[in-house]
Design a protein around this motif. Sequence first.
Motif, PDB file in Angstrom:
ATOM      1  N   SER A  95      54.022  -9.581  90.212  1.00  0.00           N
ATOM      2  CA  SER A  95      54.604 -10.669  89.272  1.00  0.00           C
ATOM      3  C   SER A  95      53.746 -10.709  87.965  1.00  0.00           C
ATOM      4  CB  SER A  95      53.841 -12.134  90.056  1.00  0.00           C
ATOM      5  OG  SER A  95      52.436 -11.996  90.117  1.00  0.00           O
ATOM      6  N   THR A 118      58.796 -10.525  90.193  1.00  0.00           N
ATOM      7  CA  THR A 118      58.917 -11.895  89.452  1.00  0.00           C
ATOM      8  C   THR A 118      58.382 -11.903  87.979  1.00  0.00           C
ATOM      9  OG1 THR A 118      58.451 -13.117  91.718  1.00  0.00           O
ATOM     10  CG2 THR A 118      58.064 -14.485  89.597  1.00  0.00           C
ATOM     11  N   VAL A 120      57.717 -13.873  84.510  1.00  0.00           N
ATOM     12  CA  VAL A 120      57.654 -15.232  83.502  1.00  0.00           C
ATOM     13  C   VAL A 120      57.543 -14.677  81.911  1.00  0.00           C
ATOM     14  CG1 VAL A 120      56.208 -17.208  82.991  1.00  0.00           C
ATOM     15  CG2 VAL A 120      56.478 -16.391  85.432  1.00  0.00           C
ATOM     16  N   LEU A 139      61.182 -16.616  85.525  1.00  0.00           N
ATOM     17  CA  LEU A 139      61.028 -18.080  85.253  1.00  0.00           C
ATOM     18  C   LEU A 139      60.956 -18.268  83.651  1.00  0.00           C
ATOM     19  CD1 LEU A 139      59.948 -20.857  85.619  1.00  0.00           C
ATOM     20  CD2 LEU A 139      57.592 -19.976  86.234  1.00  0.00           C
ATOM     21  N   LEU A 160      52.082 -24.776  82.294  1.00  0.00           N
ATOM     22  CA  LEU A 160      52.533 -24.222  83.589  1.00  0.00           C
ATOM     23  C   LEU A 160      51.656 -22.814  83.907  1.00  0.00           C
ATOM     24  CD1 LEU A 160      56.370 -23.051  84.403  1.00  0.00           C
ATOM     25  CD2 LEU A 160      54.713 -21.394  84.617  1.00  0.00           C
ATOM     26  N   LEU A 161      51.380 -21.981  82.739  1.00  0.00           N
ATOM     27  CA  LEU A 161      50.835 -20.799  83.058  1.00  0.00           C
ATOM     28  C   LEU A 161      49.238 -21.162  83.956  1.00  0.00           C
ATOM     29  CD1 LEU A 161      51.286 -19.005  79.750  1.00  0.00           C
ATOM     30  CD2 LEU A 161      52.026 -18.342  82.451  1.00  0.00           C
ATOM     31  N   ASN A 163      48.747 -23.146  86.306  1.00  0.00           N
ATOM     32  CA  ASN A 163      48.725 -23.346  87.661  1.00  0.00           C
ATOM     33  C   ASN A 163      49.376 -22.098  88.598  1.00  0.00           C
ATOM     34  OD1 ASN A 163      48.044 -26.112  88.021  1.00  0.00           O
ATOM     35  ND2 ASN A 163      49.666 -26.389  86.701  1.00  0.00           N
ATOM     36  N   CYS A 164      49.434 -20.820  87.885  1.00  0.00           N
ATOM     37  CA  CYS A 164      49.885 -19.655  88.317  1.00  0.00           C
ATOM     38  C   CYS A 164      48.949 -18.609  88.172  1.00  0.00           C
ATOM     39  CB  CYS A 164      51.314 -19.501  87.768  1.00  0.00           C
ATOM     40  SG  CYS A 164      52.442 -20.437  87.919  1.00  0.00           S
ATOM     41  N   SER A 165      49.334 -17.524  88.944  1.00  0.00           N
ATOM     42  CA  SER A 165      48.347 -15.931  88.946  1.00  0.00           C
ATOM     43  C   SER A 165      49.470 -14.999  88.910  1.00  0.00           C
ATOM     44  CB  SER A 165      47.530 -16.048  89.895  1.00  0.00           C
ATOM     45  OG  SER A 165      46.617 -14.668  89.845  1.00  0.00           O
ATOM     46  N   PHE A 166      48.856 -13.999  87.869  1.00  0.00           N
ATOM     47  CA  PHE A 166      50.129 -12.819  87.771  1.00  0.00           C
ATOM     48  C   PHE A 166      49.205 -11.559  87.925  1.00  0.00           C
ATOM     49  CE2 PHE A 166      51.442 -16.367  85.774  1.00  0.00           C
ATOM     50  CZ  PHE A 166      52.875 -16.789  86.014  1.00  0.00           C
ATOM     51  N   ALA A 199      45.710 -16.008  82.803  1.00  0.00           N
ATOM     52  CA  ALA A 199      46.453 -16.258  84.280  1.00  0.00           C
ATOM     53  C   ALA A 199      46.523 -14.894  84.582  1.00  0.00           C
ATOM     54  CB  ALA A 199      47.849 -16.879  83.886  1.00  0.00           C
TER      55      ALA A 199
END
Length: 253
Positions: A95, A118, A120, A139, A160-161, A163-166, A199
């Motif tokens: 991701s 995935t 972003v 995304l 948004l970033l 709350n996500c992990s990549f 992130a």
Amino acid sequence: MTKEQRHTFILDKLLKSGSIMVSDLAQMLSVSSVTIRKDLTELEKAGKLYRSHGKAILLNPFTNNRSVNEKEKLSAKEKDDIGREAAKLITTDDSIIIASGTTVHALARNIRPHHRLTAVTASIEVAQILAQDENIDILQLGGMLRHSSLSVVGHYSRMLLQNCSFSKLYIGVDGIDFDFGFSTTDMREAELNREMMAAAQKTIVLADSTKFGRRGFAKIGNIDEIDLIITDSRVSPAVVKQIEELGIDLIIA
């Protein structure tokens, strides 16, 4: 040694090392620091070097904000080589975050996953390129559009970033200076880039060789926050040595 000979010597040293201190030049040429400063002033007026804090450097370190269409024409082959190498690093179940800029456009054009990916991105151009591959879930970050880069910035993207992990962040920059850090020309973009770094598990900087020794207006981070730099074969040996001494992984495309 004549003045002309000193000027030739100074420019030759700069071509090899990228920068040199006034005190070192004075010692090498067995003249006073005052004489060296006069030499550097003449060479700077002639547009052959740039003076900064007691030293001479080959290029003006301050880069300006150009449109994405103008940037696309600069170092096009080198950027494509960098993008190809960067795409090779993508693995199964990755991701990734892709920031903005023409070098990450080259990355996007070289991404052809045989598995689900995935991605972003803040870049509208990157999203349009990746949208041609059904194996990529995209995304698109939202926010205020920067016309010069065709990318978004602002609170909604950062929210948004958070709350996500990549696994990986691919980021283009306007400058890499070993004292100042890596930077861009827009403060809002720098803020978003820092959120992207927070992130992601790994920060990968894509920078053609012209970006070294340059500074954008807004600092993104310190050099030691970079995990990997991908650049082109025109990078100077002096820059390669500095990167290796800092323990940063380096790929030369």
